[in-house]
Design an enzyme around this catalytic site. Sequence first.
Site, PDB file in Angstrom:
ATOM      1  N   ARG A  55      42.901  19.219  37.135  1.00 46.02           N
ATOM      2  CA  ARG A  55      43.715  20.199  36.408  1.00 46.02           C
ATOM      3  C   ARG A  55      42.987  20.648  35.135  1.00 46.02           C
ATOM      4  NH1 ARG A  55      48.543  17.440  34.919  1.00 46.02           N
ATOM      5  NH2 ARG A  55      47.933  17.527  32.738  1.00 46.02           N
ATOM      6  N   TYR A 109      50.817  47.885  37.510  1.00 43.18           N
ATOM      7  CA  TYR A 109      51.288  47.244  38.739  1.00 43.18           C
ATOM      8  C   TYR A 109      52.747  46.790  38.579  1.00 43.18           C
ATOM      9  CZ  TYR A 109      51.399  43.535  42.330  1.00 43.18           C
ATOM     10  OH  TYR A 109      51.726  42.728  43.389  1.00 43.18           O
ATOM     11  N   ASP A 182      43.647  44.210  32.517  1.00 48.69           N
ATOM     12  CA  ASP A 182      43.565  43.867  33.940  1.00 48.69           C
ATOM     13  C   ASP A 182      42.481  44.762  34.548  1.00 48.69           C
ATOM     14  OD1 ASP A 182      43.896  43.701  36.694  1.00 48.69           O
ATOM     15  OD2 ASP A 182      46.074  43.524  36.597  1.00 48.69           O
ATOM     16  N   LYS A 207      41.439  40.611  45.306  1.00 48.78           N
ATOM     17  CA  LYS A 207      41.072  41.988  45.650  1.00 48.78           C
ATOM     18  C   LYS A 207      39.549  42.140  45.807  1.00 48.78           C
ATOM     19  CE  LYS A 207      45.469  42.324  44.746  1.00 48.78           C
ATOM     20  NZ  LYS A 207      46.455  42.093  45.744  1.00 48.78           N
TER      21      LYS A 207
HETATM   22  C1  LIG Z   1      46.182  45.548  39.409  1.00 48.28           C
HETATM   23  C2  LIG Z   1      46.725  44.241  39.897  1.00 48.28           C
HETATM   24  N1  LIG Z   1      46.781  43.208  39.063  1.00 48.28           N
HETATM   25  C3  LIG Z   1      47.257  42.003  39.455  1.00 48.28           C
HETATM   26  C4  LIG Z   1      47.717  41.808  40.740  1.00 48.28           C
HETATM   27  C5  LIG Z   1      48.278  40.477  41.135  1.00 48.28           C
HETATM   28  O1  LIG Z   1      47.369  39.761  41.875  1.00 48.28           O
HETATM   29  P1  LIG Z   1      47.738  38.533  42.831  1.00 48.28           P
HETATM   30  O2  LIG Z   1      48.417  39.113  44.014  1.00 48.28           O
HETATM   31  O3  LIG Z   1      46.418  37.896  43.102  1.00 48.28           O
HETATM   32  O4  LIG Z   1      48.663  37.643  42.056  1.00 48.28           O
HETATM   33  C6  LIG Z   1      47.676  42.868  41.653  1.00 48.28           C
HETATM   34  C7  LIG Z   1      48.153  42.677  43.035  1.00 48.28           C
HETATM   35  O5  LIG Z   1      48.266  43.600  43.807  1.00 48.28           O
HETATM   36  C8  LIG Z   1      47.177  44.127  41.216  1.00 48.28           C
HETATM   37  O6  LIG Z   1      47.135  45.188  42.039  1.00 48.28           O
END
Ligand SMILES: Cc1ncc(COP(=O)(O)O)c(C=O)c1O
Length: 392
Positions: A55, A109, A182, A207
Amino acid sequence: MKIHTKAVHAGDRKKAQSQIPVATPVHFAASWITEDTAELDRIFGDEQKGFSYSRYDNPTNAALEELMTSLESGAGALACASGMAALEHALKAALLDRRKSVVCARDIYGATIKLLMDVLGPFGIETAFVDTNDLAAVAQALDEHKPGALLMETISNPLLRVGALDEIAKLCRARSAALIVDNTFASPLLMRPLELGAHLVVHSTTKYLGGHGDTLGGLVISDEEHLATVRRLSRVAGPVLGPMEAFLTMRGVKTFALRMERQCHNARALAAWLRAHPRVAAVYYPDDPAHPDAAVVRRLLPEGLYGGMVSFEIAGLERTGIFAFLDRLKLIVKATSLGDVHTMVLHPWISSHRDVPMKQKERMGIKENLVRLSVGIEAVEDIISDLEQALA
Ligand SMILES: Cc1ncc(COP(=O)(O)O)c(C=O)c1O
């Protein structure tokens, strides 16, 4: 060193013994034996590098973290179990010693909105939304709400807006607010927010970085100022990635730059094709000279690399018409994700932005006939053929 070179070398091949594995092994261990207790004491006390408990740290995760630190020009990183876990962790690290409020980009998102409103909101963290493509509005929101952090995406989901990150970083720094970015849609090939003044960068590695649709994961890449907090909070809260996922993600990252280049080229060709299609009412892709953020795109994105996502509206179709179009697709994968090697399609209205309140969807410009494509690495002619038959 160029990013393509770093992607295949950084993090791996630690000189712990005379034979060095070319790829970092998967360390399936919850804890480590340290023969010398005085040494264990130094490891626990952070006076000596080493491993004690997964952890806290794991060698496979550490290799991925080193790799991503290098690609994002950070001071260090934390591999998390998902992109959402990484976002939550970055927000907590940023807000720990700051006001418990956030200014968040309006275009973002759907689950990020829910994280702020439904998960962090009840714990007293307030959120105000702002159009981050309007610098005056950003400055006003920062002055009015005096937030501890501003959260935005480099290329927004799903309408592909590109904010002036460098200018926003200056506005945040002048007011001691942390800028959390992000960078999932752009990847470090297109933008490196820490180089532009951000404090913390987050990825859903599920992704583009993982890239093969086989593993969920996330990363927080931190500047020097927040790194100790990111690591310290994680030791207790434990949002960490498993070592197998760290291995798979790292394997993906090695080819991400190649895949991303191909995806950008395919996406650009598809956007041009869609613009000329009589049934397509609008195309959202950042290479468009008429894109609302064209000047920022020219300044911040590399020439010719505008991302692998293309969104478009189909003329005259309502919900059932969109469903029928999606059901006619044969090659393009209908699945809720993005960034994989295969082209994927998603209907934001019923999936990624399903729970976003109607008024907010309207303000974002998300319509029911909007379709979001994550363009893969296939031959672009084959993707076009599939779209052509489904649009007919
Ligand atoms: C721009 C963006 N940030 C964060 C996430 C969240 O990622 P995760 O599904 O790996 O938790 C997504 C998921 O589609 C996303 O499109």
